[in-house]
Design an enzyme around this catalytic site. Structure first.
Site, PDB file in Angstrom:
ATOM      1  N   GLU A  71      -2.838   8.166  -4.267  1.00 36.66           N
ATOM      2  CA  GLU A  71      -3.164   7.262  -5.364  1.00 36.66           C
ATOM      3  C   GLU A  71      -4.541   7.647  -5.891  1.00 36.66           C
ATOM      4  OE1 GLU A  71      -3.768   2.609  -5.402  1.00 36.66           O
ATOM      5  OE2 GLU A  71      -1.737   3.147  -4.746  1.00 36.66           O
ATOM      6  N   HIS A 102      -1.233   0.443  -9.757  1.00 37.31           N
ATOM      7  CA  HIS A 102      -1.848  -0.528  -8.835  1.00 37.31           C
ATOM      8  C   HIS A 102      -2.462  -1.707  -9.608  1.00 37.31           C
ATOM      9  CE1 HIS A 102      -3.691  -0.787  -4.536  1.00 37.31           C
ATOM     10  NE2 HIS A 102      -3.471  -1.994  -5.029  1.00 37.31           N
ATOM     11  N   ARG A 155       0.863  -1.177   0.000  1.00 40.94           N
ATOM     12  CA  ARG A 155       0.000   0.000   0.000  1.00 40.94           C
ATOM     13  C   ARG A 155       0.903   1.230   0.000  1.00 40.94           C
ATOM     14  NH1 ARG A 155      -3.571  -2.773  -1.552  1.00 40.94           N
ATOM     15  NH2 ARG A 155      -5.601  -3.138  -0.586  1.00 40.94           N
TER      16      ARG A 155
END
Ligand code: DGY
Length: 327
Positions: A269, A288, A240
């Site tokens: 993000e 991602h 993460r």
């Protein structure tokens, strides 16, 4: 009998969507972007179940708006840091995730990033594309060897171990850090040695992060930890974004504290295209995509659907994050 009402926060693969559409009165968010907060709060009102993505914040306010008939939040991910699990538990709402099915696919991407960053594939590709390839150069685009190097794995759970298994094929030395003790049989299987971060970071040629995001791991890789790494080392993050302090990483890359970074996850993000990390030659950023293989996304979809459907029927979820609600 009326069908349970559910909200599905994005179009997911058919393997999961079809059974949901058959069994439920489902509203499916059709846009590529997540529902804006106000819209999300509105559409969950009166729902029995929510299929959420990691981009959807499921917190006390949302649970309040959803109402007391909400039985389940099924997260289309193994990570669930977007969900306030204690708030769900307090209301008896089951939370489900999709563990296991994305382990190998995520480890594949961690390796793709590691290899691409080490052997400077993005720069090499740009070099050709931009017309700079005029001859074979003895000093052109050199990078470190991967085989025989030392990989430091931060977080030795399922995905960390899958990365370690691949490292053995490259004849690498595997060292790891894990918050709890690892079974000696696993250590032997992976020929891996556990140690604290203070020892791991100065030794590793590659550092690959595989911890989940929590209060303890937020900002774990900060300026001080980066300064313990080798100036030749490469940092890989597929966990993460907030586990790494972004400003500290930008600074470390600019000043050559470490040689490179390869990131599947970032903080913030998505990362804006004009963000300093995007502009740095030795930083590779992808959006991602660690679990983004056809097979894995299909499996995640059917697992998330199975959790959702069990939840709205009042049955135990196949993969509950808060099993304590079952007493
Ligand atoms: C997860 O599942 O937590 C990934 O980050 C997305 O697949």
């Amino acid at each position: 009998m009326s069908k349970p009402r559910v909200f599905v926060a994005r179009v997911i693969p058919d393997a999961g969507l079809r059974p949901i559409l058959e069994a439920c009165d489902a509203t499916v968010w059709q846009d590529e972007l997540p529902p804006p907060r106000e819209e999300l709060l509105r559409v969950v009102e009166g729902c029995d179940g929510i299929l959420a993505l990691l981009t959807d914040r499921i917190d006390g306010e949302l649970l309040e708006r959803a109402g007391s008939q909400l039985k389940v939040v099924s997260n289309f991910a193994v990570g669930y840091d977007n969900v306030d699990v204690p708030a769900c538990t307090a209301r008896g709402v089951a939370v489900g995730n999709t563990p296991g099915v994305l382990t190998e696919t995520t480890a594949d991407l961690a390796w793709a990033l590691l290899m691409a960053a080490a052997r400077r594939l993005p720069e090499s590709e740009r070099y050709v594309r931009d017309g700079h390839w005029r001859t074979w150069g003895p000093m052109t685009l050199l990078g470190p060897d991967i085989h025989g190097a030392t990989i430091g794995i931060v977080g030795f759970g399922r995905i960390g171990q899958a990365v370690a298994r691949r490292a053995r094929g490259f004849g690498m030395k595997v060292i790891y850090q894990n918050r709890s003790e690892v079974d000696p049989a696993l250590e032997a299987e992976f020929e891996a040695t556990g140690m604290p971060l203070e020892e791991l970071l100065p030794q590793a040629d590659f550092v690959s992060i595989h911890v989940s995001l929590s209060a303890e791991t937020k900002g774990l890789i900060d300026a001080e930890h980066l300064s313990w790494m080798k100036p030749t080392a490469i940092l890989v993050n597929t966990s993460r974004g907030p586990v790494v302090d972004t400003d500290a990483l930008v600074d470390a890359l600019r000043r050559g504290v470490i040689a490179g970074a390869a990131l599947d996850v970032t903080d913030p993000e998505p990362l804006p295209a004009d963000h300093p990390l995007v502009g740095l030659d030795r930083c590779l950023v992808v959006p991602h995509i660690a679990s983004a293989s056809f097979a894995t996304r299909n499996r995640m979809a059917s697992m998330a659907a199975a959790n959702l459907l069990a939840g709205v029927r009042g049955e135990r979820l196949p993969n509950p994050v808060n099993p304590e609600i079952y007493g």
